[in-house]
Design a protein around this motif. Structure first.
Motif, PDB file in Angstrom:
ATOM      1  N   VAL A   8       0.976  -0.872   0.493  1.00 12.49           N
ATOM      2  CA  VAL A   8       0.347  -0.021   0.185  1.00 12.49           C
ATOM      3  C   VAL A   8       0.682   1.174  -0.311  1.00 12.49           C
ATOM      4  O   VAL A   8       2.065   1.537   1.007  1.00 12.49           O
ATOM      5  N   ARG A   9       0.260   2.299  -0.267  1.00 14.82           N
ATOM      6  CA  ARG A   9       1.055   3.520  -0.396  1.00 14.82           C
ATOM      7  C   ARG A   9       0.283   4.178   0.279  1.00 14.82           C
ATOM      8  O   ARG A   9      -1.023   4.792   0.657  1.00 14.82           O
ATOM      9  N   ILE A  10       1.318   5.451   1.839  1.00  6.89           N
ATOM     10  CA  ILE A  10       0.242   5.942   2.505  1.00  6.89           C
ATOM     11  C   ILE A  10       0.628   7.448   2.152  1.00  6.89           C
ATOM     12  O   ILE A  10       1.721   7.708   1.286  1.00  6.89           O
ATOM     13  N   LEU A  11      -0.652   7.892   1.771  1.00 10.31           N
ATOM     14  CA  LEU A  11      -0.881   9.657   0.731  1.00 10.31           C
ATOM     15  C   LEU A  11      -0.416  10.603   2.669  1.00 10.31           C
ATOM     16  O   LEU A  11      -1.050  10.841   2.579  1.00 10.31           O
ATOM     17  N   SER A  12       0.938  11.015   1.964  1.00  8.28           N
ATOM     18  CA  SER A  12       1.221  12.130   2.916  1.00  8.28           C
ATOM     19  C   SER A  12       2.082  12.778   2.203  1.00  8.28           C
ATOM     20  O   SER A  12       3.346  12.580   2.751  1.00  8.28           O
ATOM     21  N   PRO A  13       1.691  13.605   1.521  1.00  9.68           N
ATOM     22  CA  PRO A  13       2.761  14.659   0.835  1.00  9.68           C
ATOM     23  C   PRO A  13       4.160  15.545   1.030  1.00  9.68           C
ATOM     24  O   PRO A  13       3.360  15.470   2.650  1.00  9.68           O
ATOM     25  N   ASN A  14       4.849  15.062   1.087  1.00  7.25           N
ATOM     26  CA  ASN A  14       6.269  16.427   2.277  1.00  7.25           C
ATOM     27  C   ASN A  14       6.417  15.658   2.947  1.00  7.25           C
ATOM     28  O   ASN A  14       6.862  16.432   3.700  1.00  7.25           O
ATOM     29  N   SER A  15       6.414  14.553   2.834  1.00  6.50           N
ATOM     30  CA  SER A  15       6.262  13.309   4.570  1.00  6.50           C
ATOM     31  C   SER A  15       7.090  11.992   3.782  1.00  6.50           C
ATOM     32  O   SER A  15       7.079  11.388   2.485  1.00  6.50           O
ATOM     33  N   SER A  16       7.829  11.709   5.209  1.00  8.02           N
ATOM     34  CA  SER A  16       8.496  10.499   4.247  1.00  8.02           C
ATOM     35  C   SER A  16       8.197   9.200   4.135  1.00  8.02           C
ATOM     36  O   SER A  16       7.842   8.095   4.309  1.00  8.02           O
ATOM     37  N   GLY A  46      -1.791  -2.074  -4.312  1.00 11.83           N
ATOM     38  CA  GLY A  46      -1.233  -0.720  -4.554  1.00 11.83           C
ATOM     39  C   GLY A  46      -1.809   0.086  -4.844  1.00 11.83           C
ATOM     40  O   GLY A  46      -1.456   1.199  -5.111  1.00 11.83           O
ATOM     41  N   GLY A  47      -3.178   0.489  -3.483  1.00 12.95           N
ATOM     42  CA  GLY A  47      -3.758   1.292  -3.268  1.00 12.95           C
ATOM     43  C   GLY A  47      -2.823   2.042  -2.136  1.00 12.95           C
ATOM     44  O   GLY A  47      -2.448   2.355  -1.904  1.00 12.95           O
ATOM     45  N   LEU A  48      -3.828   2.780  -2.421  1.00 14.04           N
ATOM     46  CA  LEU A  48      -3.502   4.185  -1.388  1.00 14.04           C
ATOM     47  C   LEU A  48      -4.315   4.153   0.081  1.00 14.04           C
ATOM     48  O   LEU A  48      -5.446   3.755  -0.033  1.00 14.04           O
ATOM     49  N   LEU A  49      -3.539   4.551   0.684  1.00 14.28           N
ATOM     50  CA  LEU A  49      -3.554   4.393   2.621  1.00 14.28           C
ATOM     51  C   LEU A  49      -3.417   5.764   2.984  1.00 14.28           C
ATOM     52  O   LEU A  49      -3.027   6.738   2.829  1.00 14.28           O
ATOM     53  N   ILE A  50      -4.873   6.367   2.655  1.00 18.12           N
ATOM     54  CA  ILE A  50      -5.706   7.879   3.223  1.00 18.12           C
ATOM     55  C   ILE A  50      -6.913   8.230   4.563  1.00 18.12           C
ATOM     56  O   ILE A  50      -7.458   7.115   5.146  1.00 18.12           O
ATOM     57  N   THR A  75     -24.796   5.842   5.011  1.00 21.37           N
ATOM     58  CA  THR A  75     -23.824   5.332   5.861  1.00 21.37           C
ATOM     59  C   THR A  75     -23.002   4.102   5.048  1.00 21.37           C
ATOM     60  O   THR A  75     -21.263   4.395   4.878  1.00 21.37           O
ATOM     61  N   ARG A  76     -23.205   2.878   4.646  1.00 18.45           N
ATOM     62  CA  ARG A  76     -22.917   2.007   4.095  1.00 18.45           C
ATOM     63  C   ARG A  76     -22.308   2.476   2.751  1.00 18.45           C
ATOM     64  O   ARG A  76     -21.166   1.576   2.609  1.00 18.45           O
ATOM     65  N   ALA A  77     -22.731   3.354   2.030  1.00 18.65           N
ATOM     66  CA  ALA A  77     -22.837   3.181   0.976  1.00 18.65           C
ATOM     67  C   ALA A  77     -21.197   4.142   0.975  1.00 18.65           C
ATOM     68  O   ALA A  77     -20.174   4.288   0.415  1.00 18.65           O
ATOM     69  N   ALA A  78     -21.057   5.264   1.864  1.00 13.24           N
ATOM     70  CA  ALA A  78     -19.944   6.269   2.260  1.00 13.24           C
ATOM     71  C   ALA A  78     -19.094   5.486   2.644  1.00 13.24           C
ATOM     72  O   ALA A  78     -17.462   5.421   2.348  1.00 13.24           O
ATOM     73  N   ILE A  79     -19.024   4.433   4.035  1.00 12.51           N
ATOM     74  CA  ILE A  79     -17.543   3.430   4.387  1.00 12.51           C
ATOM     75  C   ILE A  79     -17.658   2.774   3.077  1.00 12.51           C
ATOM     76  O   ILE A  79     -16.530   3.227   2.324  1.00 12.51           O
ATOM     77  N   ALA A  80     -18.508   1.982   1.972  1.00 12.52           N
ATOM     78  CA  ALA A  80     -17.676   1.707   0.475  1.00 12.52           C
ATOM     79  C   ALA A  80     -17.299   2.423  -0.610  1.00 12.52           C
ATOM     80  O   ALA A  80     -16.048   2.462  -0.949  1.00 12.52           O
ATOM     81  N   GLY A  81     -16.838   4.372  -0.064  1.00 10.55           N
ATOM     82  CA  GLY A  81     -16.372   5.016  -1.228  1.00 10.55           C
ATOM     83  C   GLY A  81     -15.491   5.484  -0.261  1.00 10.55           C
ATOM     84  O   GLY A  81     -14.850   6.719  -0.342  1.00 10.55           O
ATOM     85  N   GLY A  82     -14.887   5.325   1.264  1.00  5.10           N
ATOM     86  CA  GLY A  82     -13.845   5.807   1.405  1.00  5.10           C
ATOM     87  C   GLY A  82     -14.157   7.265   2.935  1.00  5.10           C
ATOM     88  O   GLY A  82     -13.707   7.390   3.158  1.00  5.10           O
ATOM     89  N   VAL A  83     -15.537   7.088   2.523  1.00  2.44           N
ATOM     90  CA  VAL A  83     -16.229   8.248   3.387  1.00  2.44           C
ATOM     91  C   VAL A  83     -16.178   7.661   5.230  1.00  2.44           C
ATOM     92  O   VAL A  83     -17.230   6.833   5.306  1.00  2.44           O
ATOM     93  N   THR A  84     -15.660   8.490   5.596  1.00  2.00           N
ATOM     94  CA  THR A  84     -16.185   8.008   7.420  1.00  2.00           C
ATOM     95  C   THR A  84     -16.743   8.912   8.650  1.00  2.00           C
ATOM     96  O   THR A  84     -16.831   8.678   9.223  1.00  2.00           O
ATOM     97  N   SER A  85     -16.555  10.126   8.206  1.00  3.84           N
ATOM     98  CA  SER A  85     -17.229  11.073   8.217  1.00  3.84           C
ATOM     99  C   SER A  85     -18.213  11.961   7.052  1.00  3.84           C
ATOM    100  O   SER A  85     -18.483  12.072   6.698  1.00  3.84           O
ATOM    101  N   VAL A  86     -20.149  11.923   8.149  1.00  4.84           N
ATOM    102  CA  VAL A  86     -20.951  12.363   6.929  1.00  4.84           C
ATOM    103  C   VAL A  86     -21.565  13.721   7.510  1.00  4.84           C
ATOM    104  O   VAL A  86     -22.126  13.588   8.987  1.00  4.84           O
ATOM    105  N   VAL A  87     -21.917  14.986   7.586  1.00  5.62           N
ATOM    106  CA  VAL A  87     -22.224  16.106   7.900  1.00  5.62           C
ATOM    107  C   VAL A  87     -23.923  16.115   6.816  1.00  5.62           C
ATOM    108  O   VAL A  87     -24.213  15.969   5.604  1.00  5.62           O
ATOM    109  N   ALA A  88     -24.557  15.611   8.487  1.00  5.74           N
ATOM    110  CA  ALA A  88     -26.532  15.406   7.470  1.00  5.74           C
ATOM    111  C   ALA A  88     -27.452  16.575   7.608  1.00  5.74           C
ATOM    112  O   ALA A  88     -26.705  17.789   8.092  1.00  5.74           O
ATOM    113  N   THR A  89     -27.506  16.294   6.292  1.00  3.92           N
ATOM    114  CA  THR A  89     -28.359  17.855   6.069  1.00  3.92           C
ATOM    115  C   THR A  89     -30.080  17.905   6.498  1.00  3.92           C
ATOM    116  O   THR A  89     -30.011  16.807   6.732  1.00  3.92           O
TER     117      THR A  89
END
Length: 372
Positions: A8-16, A46-50, A75-89
């Motif tokens: 996996v690749r950690i997504l952390s620009p300008n970091s070691s 080869g996925g991104l870890l963000i 919320t199940r759909a959100a998790i499937a897309g990598g979204v861990t927090s949602v602001v509900a209207t």
């Protein structure tokens, strides 16, 4: 349960840490993968870890619109897309405008046990825009911000009072800036929408509403977030307001970052949005600037002028070098001109000879065919 995720690749620009690696998870915490024994090994391919993404505008449908979706399904759909927090209207049916409604959303989100749900509540009772809601009680119940959604205020005075009340409580507001006189329409008021004969939505529907909202925000000092910005004019106004010290932020939908009004040419219903797709210029203005552009914009005018001058000098030097190396100094300019003319003439003569030779071959082949 212990897990080691490899490749996996950690997504952390300008970091070691910004590199391909492997990670270990034990008891819900990140640990050194070499210290874990008998762990389940997962290939990250080869996925991104963000970090978990936050979607600041989600219609959870519940309560009232369960035939479209529920808190659990969304919320199940959100998790499937990598979204861990949602602001509900708050624009459900009925709207979220009481402490009981806020608690209901939080309880059902907790029961689903998927992603974090941050509820918002209405600024006015029933979302009708006439009477202020019980904002203090709504905040105590757990709402993170107050909003009106796409429902207009009864008057600018009511909006002013609502923003004053929110500011006194120290809670932020989410505003969908739109002028009701110009609202509606399914396409941007441009050549494409007009040519297709669609109902039109002019940029004024957003910019007029945004201008009034910015004035009220400045008058009250409330922290405000402007949702679903679509036009270049709006982006420039928000930048100017932030430069004046207003505590404001804004967002733009993914669709408006990727597509312009050209996407509706084939009348694809997937591009029928509540806020229509705008021009290509608007789309580009909605994109965040690169790090270089952001740093350049932060420089003062004298430094910017010096950088521009250096760029011009470098370009002129480069052009001079190219001209120098591509000029044959051994041949005078007059002789060089006639030599080029001679080469062109010889080429035309050779080309004419080739054409005549080809014509002769064809005539010979035709004669042979006729004779046989």
């Amino acid at each position: 349960m212990s897990v080691v995720i490899r490749n996996v690749r950690i997504l952390s620009p300008n970091s070691s840490l910004h590199q391909a690696t492997e990670i270990g998870i034990e008891k819900g915490l990140f640990v050194d993968p070499t210290t874990i024994k008998d762990a389940q090994v997962v290939d990250g391919q080869g996925g991104l870890l963000i970090p978990g993404l936050i979607d600041c505008r989600v219609n959870l449908r519940e309560p009232g619109l369960e035939h479209k979706g529920t808190i659990a399904s969304e919320t199940r759909a959100a998790i499937a897309g990598g979204v861990t927090s949602v602001v509900a209207t708050p624009t459900t049916d009925p709207v979220v405008d009481s402490p009981a409604d806020v608690r209901l959303v939080l309880e059902r989100a907790k029961a689903s046990g998927l992603c974090r749900v941050l509820p918002t509540a209405m600024l006015t009772q029933g979302g009708e825009g006439h009477h202020l809601s019980e904002m203090a009680a709504l905040v105590d119940a757990g709402c993170v911000a107050l909003a009106q959604g796409n429902r207009p205020f009864g008057s600018r005075k009511i909006e002013l009072n609502a923003l004053k009340y929110a500011q006194s409580l120290g809670v932020g507001v989410i505003l969908d800036s739109e002028d009701s006189d110009f609202a509606g329409g399914c396409a941007h008021a441009g050549q494409i929408g007009t040519g297709l004969g669609l109902s039109l939505n002019p940029p004024l529907s957003e910019t007029l509403g945004l201008g009034a909202d910015l004035d009220l925000v400045e008058a009250t000092g409330v922290n405000a977030h402007f949702s679903r910005i679509t036009t270049k004019n709006s982006v420039e106004r928000i930048k100017a307001a932030k430069a004046r010290g207003l505590q404001i932020t804004c967002d733009v939908t993914i669709a408006h970052l990727i597509y312009s009004e050209h996407a509706i040419v084939n009348l694809d219903p997937n591009f029928h949005l509540e806020r229509p797709l705008r021009t290509e210029e608007d789309r580009r203005a909605n994109k965040p600037p690169s790090k270089f552009k952001a740093k350049y914009a932060a420089l003062n005018s004298n430094t910017q002028s010096l950088i521009k001058l250096l760029v011009v000098v470098i370009v002129l030097i480069a052009l001079g070098l190219v001209f120098h190396f591509n000029t044959d100094q051994s041949i005078p300019s007059t002789e060089r001109f006639f030599e080029q003319r001679k080469n062109v003439q010889e080429y035309h003569e050779y080309h004419e000879y080739q054409q005549e030779d080809e014509s002769a071959k064809k005539r010979a082949e035709k004669n042979i065919f006729l004779q046989n």
